[in-house]
Design an enzyme around this catalytic site. Structure first.
Site, mmCIF file in Angstrom:
data_model
loop_
_atom_site.group_PDB
_atom_site.id
_atom_site.type_symbol
_atom_site.label_atom_id
_atom_site.label_comp_id
_atom_site.label_asym_id
_atom_site.label_seq_id
_atom_site.Cartn_x
_atom_site.Cartn_y
_atom_site.Cartn_z
ATOM 1 N N CYS A 1 0.807 -1.225 0.000
ATOM 2 C CA CYS A 1 0.000 0.000 0.000
ATOM 3 C C CYS A 1 0.843 1.280 0.000
ATOM 4 O O CYS A 1 0.462 2.285 0.623
ATOM 5 C CB CYS A 1 -0.958 -0.019 1.183
ATOM 6 S SG CYS A 1 -2.022 -1.474 1.189
ATOM 7 N N LYS B 1 -8.128 -0.287 11.160
ATOM 8 C CA LYS B 1 -8.144 -1.345 10.152
ATOM 9 C C LYS B 1 -7.147 -2.423 10.532
ATOM 10 O O LYS B 1 -5.968 -2.147 10.737
ATOM 11 C CB LYS B 1 -7.799 -0.760 8.778
ATOM 12 C CG LYS B 1 -7.714 -1.805 7.674
ATOM 13 C CD LYS B 1 -7.500 -1.173 6.313
ATOM 14 C CE LYS B 1 -7.331 -2.228 5.245
ATOM 15 N NZ LYS B 1 -7.093 -1.628 3.915
ATOM 16 N N ARG C 1 0.763 -7.420 5.424
ATOM 17 C CA ARG C 1 0.525 -6.016 5.750
ATOM 18 C C ARG C 1 0.641 -5.713 7.249
ATOM 19 O O ARG C 1 0.137 -4.724 7.743
ATOM 20 C CB ARG C 1 -0.871 -5.596 5.268
ATOM 21 C CG ARG C 1 -1.118 -5.799 3.781
ATOM 22 C CD ARG C 1 -2.140 -4.812 3.259
ATOM 23 N NE ARG C 1 -2.793 -5.203 2.036
ATOM 24 C CZ ARG C 1 -2.228 -5.289 0.834
ATOM 25 N NH1 ARG C 1 -0.942 -5.043 0.691
ATOM 26 N NH2 ARG C 1 -2.935 -5.636 -0.229
ATOM 27 N N LYS D 1 -12.733 -1.669 10.413
ATOM 28 C CA LYS D 1 -12.697 -2.693 9.368
ATOM 29 C C LYS D 1 -11.811 -3.839 9.792
ATOM 30 O O LYS D 1 -10.699 -3.576 10.238
ATOM 31 C CB LYS D 1 -12.149 -2.060 8.089
ATOM 32 C CG LYS D 1 -12.007 -3.002 6.936
ATOM 33 C CD LYS D 1 -11.355 -2.307 5.784
ATOM 34 C CE LYS D 1 -11.143 -3.326 4.705
ATOM 35 N NZ LYS D 1 -10.308 -2.831 3.642
ATOM 36 N N TYR E 1 -21.143 -5.358 0.427
ATOM 37 C CA TYR E 1 -21.432 -5.954 -0.881
ATOM 38 C C TYR E 1 -22.877 -6.427 -0.945
ATOM 39 O O TYR E 1 -23.369 -6.769 -2.008
ATOM 40 C CB TYR E 1 -20.462 -7.124 -1.128
ATOM 41 C CG TYR E 1 -19.015 -6.682 -1.041
ATOM 42 C CD1 TYR E 1 -18.434 -5.969 -2.094
ATOM 43 C CD2 TYR E 1 -18.248 -6.902 0.104
ATOM 44 C CE1 TYR E 1 -17.123 -5.515 -2.014
ATOM 45 C CE2 TYR E 1 -16.942 -6.442 0.194
ATOM 46 C CZ TYR E 1 -16.390 -5.747 -0.863
ATOM 47 O OH TYR E 1 -15.101 -5.280 -0.776
#
Ligand code: PBG
Length: 322
Positions: A126, A191, A213, A244, A309
């Site tokens: 990222c 996150k 990550r 998240k 979603y």
């Protein structure tokens, strides 16, 4: 005797004492937009969710608008990747084209962009890599360029998801200095480095080619640290604070709700979606009821906004119940 069942006797009284409700106004629908033409590719691990190109996207957007979903969150998938992800600040990049297309043809739809680099870098991390890790401050400089380019294209809100320190301050300053002082920021404030992002990385083609990550996203063990992250984003001026993933992090959502007077969002991520879909396909759970119950649990935990979603399906269920 105290009898709690008195207030559960009929649907009429249950409606009157119902504490939390899921509404269409709570929802943000993510969209995957790929550079190219004639793309309408279903993502295998996310049944019902597709990658679109700009010339097919109208099929999806017509439905989103007809269902009265207020907002979309855009992810771009470029054809070319490089070491630093420079297409992210190209005024003709896939994101910038998508913003202009949607704002022109669907002006009522609120457009939010996910601001990151992992879909655009050859290594899938990222930001900028130095010494085998993401260089925080070098990445901030590129983040500023990226958000200004999105702002010029006409985006309504930006949502930086990379978990670099100082992100909100860097972006706020960049926007304020270029006249975009009115453009809000939704921070991916808390996150976690989560296995629940698995299907997304297929969807967005953003899996890291080395390592993981964990040097920038949070350790799932930590709760106090979540407050620290949210405090920084709040102080740096994030307009909305996000947690998240959502389903396994309801405690964190409640922490933020209790401690901040800003709207709280949560991201019901790809893996959470995939689990419900897979179990429902096997006939092991009632997919629709589990969908509604899990999203409701996020509201009950304190989320004002849910990125999901499931947005189109929820909209259909709510319309039926009206
Ligand atoms: C990009 C980004 C990710 C998600 C949203 N933005 C992936 C990641 O951090 O690896 C995950 C969304 C999902 O799983 O639905 N940084």
């Amino acid at each position: 005797m105290n009898r709690t069942r008195r207030l559960r006797k009929t649907e009429g009284i249950r409606r009157l004492v119902r504490e939390n409700k899921l509404t269409i106004d709570d929802l943000i629908y993510p969209l995957f937009i790929e550079e190219g033409t004639n793309i309408e590719k279903e993502i295998v691990s996310m049944p019902g969710i597709k990658r679109w190109s700009l010339d097919t996207l109208h099929k999806e957007l017509d439905e989103v608008v007809a269902l009265d979903i207020p907002a979309v969150l855009l992810f771009g998938i470029p054809t070319e990747k490089d070491e630093i992800g420079k297409e992210t600040w190209d005024d003709n990049g896939i994101m910038q084209q998508a913003i202009r297309y949607i704002k022109k043809n669907y002006p009522s739809l609120y457009v939010i962009t996910d601001v990151c680099f992992c879909e655009y870098t050859s290594h899938g991390h990222c930001g900028v890599i130095h010494n085998n890790d993401v260089d925080n401050d070098a990445t901030l400089l590129n983040l500023a360029k990226q958000v200004i380019s999105h702002a010029k294209a006409g985006v309504d809100m930006v949502a930086p998801s990379g978990m670099m320190d100082g992100t909100i301050q860097a972006i706020r300053e960049a926007l304020d200095n270029t006249g975009f002082y009115d453009l809000p920021i939704m921070g991916y404030s808390v996150k976690y480095a989560s296995a629940f992002y698995g299907p997304f990385r297929d969807a967005a083609d953003s899996a890291p080619t080395f390592g993981d990550r964990r040097t920038y996203q949070m350790d799932p063990s930590n709760r106090d640290e979540g407050m620290r992250e949210a405090n920084f984003d709040d102080a740096e001026g994030a307009d909305i604070l996000m947690v998240k993933p959502a389903m396994s992090y309801l405690d964190i959502i409640r922490d933020l709700k209790n401690n901040f007077d800003r709207p709280i969002a949560c991201y019901n991520v790809s893996g959470e979606y995939a689990m419900v879909k897979a179990a429902a396909a096997k006939g092991w759970i009632d997919g629709e009821r589990v969908m509604m119950e899990s999203l409701l649990s996020m509201k009950r935990a304190g989320a004002d906004i849910i990125i999901t979603y499931f947005a189109k399906e929820v909209a259909k269920v709510l319309a039926r119940k009206k």
